[in-house]
Design a protein around this motif. Structure first.
Motif, short mmCIF file in Angstrom:
data_model
loop_
_atom_site.label_atom_id
_atom_site.label_comp_id
_atom_site.label_asym_id
_atom_site.label_seq_id
_atom_site.Cartn_x
_atom_site.Cartn_y
_atom_site.Cartn_z
N TYR A 229 0.84 -1.20 0.00
CA TYR A 229 0.00 0.00 0.00
C TYR A 229 0.88 1.26 0.00
CZ TYR A 229 -3.31 3.57 1.41
OH TYR A 229 -4.07 4.71 1.47
N GLN A 230 0.53 2.22 -0.85
CA GLN A 230 1.33 3.45 -0.94
C GLN A 230 0.39 4.65 -0.89
OE1 GLN A 230 4.70 4.22 -1.27
NE2 GLN A 230 4.04 6.36 -1.26
N GLN A 231 0.61 5.52 0.07
CA GLN A 231 -0.13 6.80 0.09
C GLN A 231 0.86 7.93 0.31
OE1 GLN A 231 -3.76 7.12 2.33
NE2 GLN A 231 -3.51 9.31 2.71
N THR A 232 0.79 8.95 -0.56
CA THR A 232 1.65 10.12 -0.42
C THR A 232 0.76 11.31 -0.12
OG1 THR A 232 3.12 9.17 -2.08
CG2 THR A 232 3.42 11.51 -1.56
N ASN A 233 0.91 11.87 1.06
CA ASN A 233 0.14 13.08 1.38
C ASN A 233 0.86 14.29 0.78
OD1 ASN A 233 -1.76 11.67 2.75
ND2 ASN A 233 -1.29 12.50 4.77
N ILE A 234 0.16 15.02 -0.09
CA ILE A 234 0.76 16.22 -0.68
C ILE A 234 0.87 17.30 0.40
CG2 ILE A 234 0.57 17.93 -2.55
CD1 ILE A 234 0.79 15.10 -3.65
N PHE A 235 -0.23 17.52 1.11
CA PHE A 235 -0.18 18.40 2.28
C PHE A 235 -1.40 18.13 3.14
CE2 PHE A 235 -3.52 21.60 1.70
CZ PHE A 235 -3.83 21.43 0.38
N SER A 236 -1.32 18.57 4.38
CA SER A 236 -2.50 18.51 5.25
C SER A 236 -2.60 19.85 5.97
CB SER A 236 -2.38 17.36 6.24
OG SER A 236 -1.31 17.61 7.13
N ALA A 237 -3.76 20.14 6.49
CA ALA A 237 -3.93 21.43 7.16
C ALA A 237 -4.75 21.28 8.41
CB ALA A 237 -4.62 22.43 6.21
N LYS A 238 -4.47 22.12 9.39
CA LYS A 238 -5.24 22.19 10.63
C LYS A 238 -5.74 23.61 10.79
CE LYS A 238 -3.03 18.79 13.68
NZ LYS A 238 -4.10 17.80 13.70
N ILE A 239 -7.00 23.74 11.18
CA ILE A 239 -7.58 25.07 11.33
C ILE A 239 -8.23 25.18 12.70
CG2 ILE A 239 -9.15 26.80 10.37
CD1 ILE A 239 -9.07 25.29 7.75
N ASP A 240 -7.91 26.22 13.42
CA ASP A 240 -8.49 26.50 14.73
C ASP A 240 -8.78 27.98 14.79
OD1 ASP A 240 -9.06 24.92 17.05
OD2 ASP A 240 -7.09 24.00 16.74
N GLY A 241 -9.94 28.34 15.31
CA GLY A 241 -10.21 29.76 15.47
C GLY A 241 -11.29 30.25 14.53
N THR A 242 -11.31 31.56 14.31
CA THR A 242 -12.42 32.20 13.61
C THR A 242 -11.97 32.75 12.28
OG1 THR A 242 -13.34 32.80 15.72
CG2 THR A 242 -14.17 34.00 13.83
N ILE A 243 -12.71 32.45 11.24
CA ILE A 243 -12.47 33.06 9.93
C ILE A 243 -13.65 33.97 9.64
CG2 ILE A 243 -12.23 32.67 7.45
CD1 ILE A 243 -10.69 30.19 8.03
N ARG A 244 -13.34 35.20 9.27
CA ARG A 244 -14.39 36.16 8.99
C ARG A 244 -14.73 36.09 7.51
NH1 ARG A 244 -13.91 42.57 9.93
NH2 ARG A 244 -16.04 43.07 9.34
N MET A 245 -16.00 35.82 7.19
CA MET A 245 -16.45 35.78 5.80
C MET A 245 -17.68 36.65 5.72
SD MET A 245 -16.48 31.75 4.95
CE MET A 245 -15.10 30.69 5.27
N GLN A 246 -17.62 37.74 5.01
CA GLN A 246 -18.82 38.54 4.87
C GLN A 246 -19.14 38.77 3.42
OE1 GLN A 246 -17.55 42.21 6.99
NE2 GLN A 246 -18.20 43.27 5.13
N GLY A 247 -20.39 39.08 3.15
CA GLY A 247 -20.83 39.31 1.78
C GLY A 247 -21.91 38.33 1.38
N ASN A 248 -22.31 38.39 0.12
CA ASN A 248 -23.37 37.53 -0.40
C ASN A 248 -22.88 36.84 -1.65
OD1 ASN A 248 -25.41 38.61 1.42
ND2 ASN A 248 -25.28 40.46 0.16
N VAL A 249 -23.33 35.62 -1.83
CA VAL A 249 -23.10 34.94 -3.10
C VAL A 249 -24.44 34.95 -3.85
CG1 VAL A 249 -22.37 32.82 -4.21
CG2 VAL A 249 -21.35 33.48 -2.05
N LEU A 250 -24.46 35.59 -5.01
CA LEU A 250 -25.70 35.69 -5.79
C LEU A 250 -25.64 34.66 -6.91
CD1 LEU A 250 -25.71 39.58 -6.17
CD2 LEU A 250 -26.70 38.22 -4.32
N ILE A 251 -26.65 33.81 -6.98
CA ILE A 251 -26.64 32.72 -7.95
C ILE A 251 -27.84 32.86 -8.88
CG2 ILE A 251 -26.77 30.20 -8.21
CD1 ILE A 251 -25.38 29.97 -5.55
N PHE A 252 -27.61 32.71 -10.17
CA PHE A 252 -28.71 32.84 -11.13
C PHE A 252 -28.41 31.96 -12.34
CE2 PHE A 252 -25.77 36.36 -11.11
CZ PHE A 252 -25.31 36.42 -12.41
N PRO A 253 -29.46 31.60 -13.10
CA PRO A 253 -29.24 30.72 -14.24
C PRO A 253 -28.42 31.40 -15.33
CG PRO A 253 -31.59 31.04 -13.85
CD PRO A 253 -30.87 31.96 -12.96
N GLN A 254 -27.68 30.62 -16.05
CA GLN A 254 -26.79 31.19 -17.07
C GLN A 254 -26.75 30.24 -18.25
OE1 GLN A 254 -25.23 34.05 -16.58
NE2 GLN A 254 -23.88 34.10 -18.35
N ASN A 255 -26.93 30.78 -19.45
CA ASN A 255 -26.85 29.91 -20.63
C ASN A 255 -25.45 29.87 -21.18
OD1 ASN A 255 -29.44 28.90 -20.92
ND2 ASN A 255 -30.14 30.91 -21.60
#
Lengths: 397, 201
Positions: free
Chosen positions: B175-201
């Motif tokens: 068995y072979q597994q190569t991890n390219i990278f891993s990450a750990k996240i602790d704490g608060t990330i601020r995300m503000q704003g709106n994502v507007l979604i609508f149909p598109q041809n």
């Protein structure tokens, strides 16, 4: 209540002859296009300064030869409106416009287009082996064109940034026409983006790598994915456009216990790019799709194979090569100004290169005028690059 | 405002004969728009205390683990750690696998909103010409992470196997597994704003 619902049913039964679903005729069906959705990021702002983010699984080797994990701390990660002064004054920004949004679509390969420079075959006389010889080469003709780069008869999943246009766009980099005047994003839709990595290299030392992009737009970028029947795998093509007014890359070393490098070390180790842009084109779907692979040994492989089918006839190979050279979107990397250590150049460039001063031994040293440790590399450009073959693979160390 | 509402209600009570629900004709129905929305707050955790596939071993050395044990601490770490969720995708017939491994942690947010919105003005003049409904995801101002982690790697098998154990002991040395990278996240990330979604041809 029950009565009124019953009444509603009666009405709908009575009217059912006109509301019934109808089958589509073949001609009608053939006009139906694959479609998807668009999205706009309205007044968006991202700030991860309150979080501890650590990247692991990158190893360092200790002096005694033992391998261990090297933690990489990600900090100062932000996405803001432009004018943030490297993230100090973050403001919301609207990315994408309602008439030119980000899109996720599923479409037919024969109907997708990519904006590419037009190229023409030229010839010139060179001196070789003591004799004159006429050689042919491809050069940009100065115009752009919409070309089909994806193969026909495949369903292509596309994630696309706001498009670039052949007319009516705005400048991709404000005040710098060289990057193109065909971006659909409004000048107010440019973002500042930054992140800093602290590499704990061991021995009480850390190396800091800090990126700050100002007035970033990525118009015209896309990722397209489809299944390749003969290769039996997922393939695709990607164009990554990065337009930035400023890009500062700071690399310096500090003791593990210090929060930052000394300001002198940070200044000396900062590369300032002004009016910088990159068009990175990976894959030409018709003959050289980008292959995302993991081989059976469990290693990652990214490959751009030979665009010419070597089993074909000479005429077929020539036709494939001519199509490849005429239509493939090229990779460009342009820094209108690059300097290390001086600080950001003023709007019209440095008035004077620092004069050479003489030291006590009478030797010329760089750095008169208080600008020590600085080097101005001026304009740097790689243009019109295409990959004839590329293979990137991971290896377990 | 309140008095107007009461007035409307009392008018309805006074005239029950007219308050019965009526079927809408097509014209009326087509002129109606959906209104309202959803406000979401929540916290969810993925494999915070490990999953069902593997139990946590006493040490971080793979050769000491039994067939049902696995630790997802980084190489060289002194203590073992629970493993998170694993997703493996194969993009080529007879090829290897992309792996999103050890996905775990607690994520919480407050104020994720979902509603429809009619845009017919603003947006630097684009809104008036656009004039249609969009789906609006309002991002929560803050997303909190606690012990969040994931690893991205490539492997020659979809399921994880212990390469330090013999096949007889439930492992697989090939068995072979190569991890390219891993990450750990602790704490608060601020995300503000709106994502507007609508149909598109």
């Amino acid at each position: 209540m029950m009565r009124s619902i019953g009444f509603g049913f009666l009405v709908s039964f009575a009217a059912c002859s006109s509301a019934e679903m109808q089958e589509l005729a073949d001609e009608e069906l053939s006009t139906v296009q694959g479609a998807g959705f668009g999205f706009v990021l309205d007044s968006i702002m991202l700030d991860a300064s309150g979080a501890n983010i650590t990247i692991n699984d990158i190893e360092r080797v200790r002096s005694d030869g033992i391998k261990e994990n090297m933690p990489v701390k990600l900090s100062e990660f932000y996405l803001s409106g432009s004018g943030s002064n490297k993230g100090a004054n973050k403001t919301p920004v609207t990315l994408g416009r309602l008439n030119h949004p980000f899109t996720v679509t599923l479409g037919k390969g024969e109907e997708m287009r990519a904006l590419s420079d037009t190229w023409e075959l030229r010839s010139k006389v060179v001196r070789e082996g003591g004799a004159n010889k006429t050689v042919q080469y491809w050069a940009p003709s100065g115009a752009s064109q919409w070309v089909q780069t994806t193969p026909s008869n495949v369903a292509v999943l596309t994630l696309a940034f706001p498009e670039r246009m052949t007319s009516g766009g705005s400048s991709c980099i404000s005040g710098y026409a060289g990057a193109g005047l065909n971006c659909s994003s409004d000048p107010s839709g440019r973002a500042d983006l930054g992140m800093r990595f602290d590499f704990s290299v061991g021995g009480g030392r850390k190396d800091i790598l800090d990126f700050d992009l100002a007035q970033l737009t990525m118009d015209g970028s896309y990722l397209r994915l489809w299944g390749d029947n003969s290769r039996k795998q997922l393939v695709g093509e990607a164009l990554i456009n990065i337009f930035a007014k400023n890009l500062d890359i700071s690399a310096c070393t500090a003791p593990e216990a210090s929060a930052n490098c000394t300001s002198a070390a940070a200044l000396a180790g900062t590369m300032y790019l002004t009016n910088a842009y990159a068009n990175i084109s990976l894959g030409y779907g018709k003959s050289q799709p980008l292959q995302f692979d993991v081989n059976s040994n469990g290693q990652f492989v990214l490959e751009l194979s030979n665009p010419v089918n070597t089993a074909g006839t000479a005429a077929q190979r020539n036709a494939q090569a001519a199509d490849f050279y005429a239509n493939t979107p090229r990779t460009n990397l342009v820094f209108d100004n690059m300097n290390i250590g001086y600080g950001r150049p003023p709007a019209n460039g440095f008035a004077n290169m620092p004069g050479a001063a003489l030291n006590s031994n009478g030797q010329a040293v760089v750095g008169g005028g208080g600008m020590s440790w600085g080097y101005n590399f001026g304009r740097n450009e790689i243009s019109g690059l295409s990959f004839n073959y590329l293979k990137v693979t991971s290896r377990d160390l | 405002m309140i008095s107007k509402v009461w007035l409307a209600i009392s008018a309805l009570l006074a005239m029950p004969a007219f308050a019965e629900m009526q079927a809408l004709d097509d014209d009326t129905l087509s002129s109606m728009n959906g209104q309202g929305g959803v406000y979401l707050s929540g916290e969810f955790s993925i494999n915070k205390d490990g999953g069902v596939l593997w139990s946590k071993p006493a040490s971080n050395n793979p050769s000491t683990w039994t067939a049902g044990q696995r630790s997802c601490a980084t190489a060289g770490a002194s203590t073992a750690e629970n493993c998170g969720m694993r997703v493996a995708i194969r993009s080529e017939a007879d090829g290897g696998w992309y792996v999103l491994d050890n996905l775990k942690g607690v994520f919480s947010f407050e104020g994720l909103t979902l509603r429809t919105r009619t845009i017919n003005s603003g947006f630097n003049g684009d809104g008036a010409a656009f004039n249609q409904d969009v789906l609006e995801f309002g991002l929560p101002n803050e997303v909190k992470f606690k012990d969040g982690s994931f690893a991205f790697g490539v492997a020659n098998q979809g399921g994880w196997q212990n390469k330090s154990l013999s096949v007889a002991n439930g492992g697989n040395p090939s068995y072979q597994q190569t991890n390219i990278f891993s990450a750990k996240i602790d704490g608060t990330i601020r995300m503000q704003g709106n994502v507007l979604i609508f149909p598109q041809n």
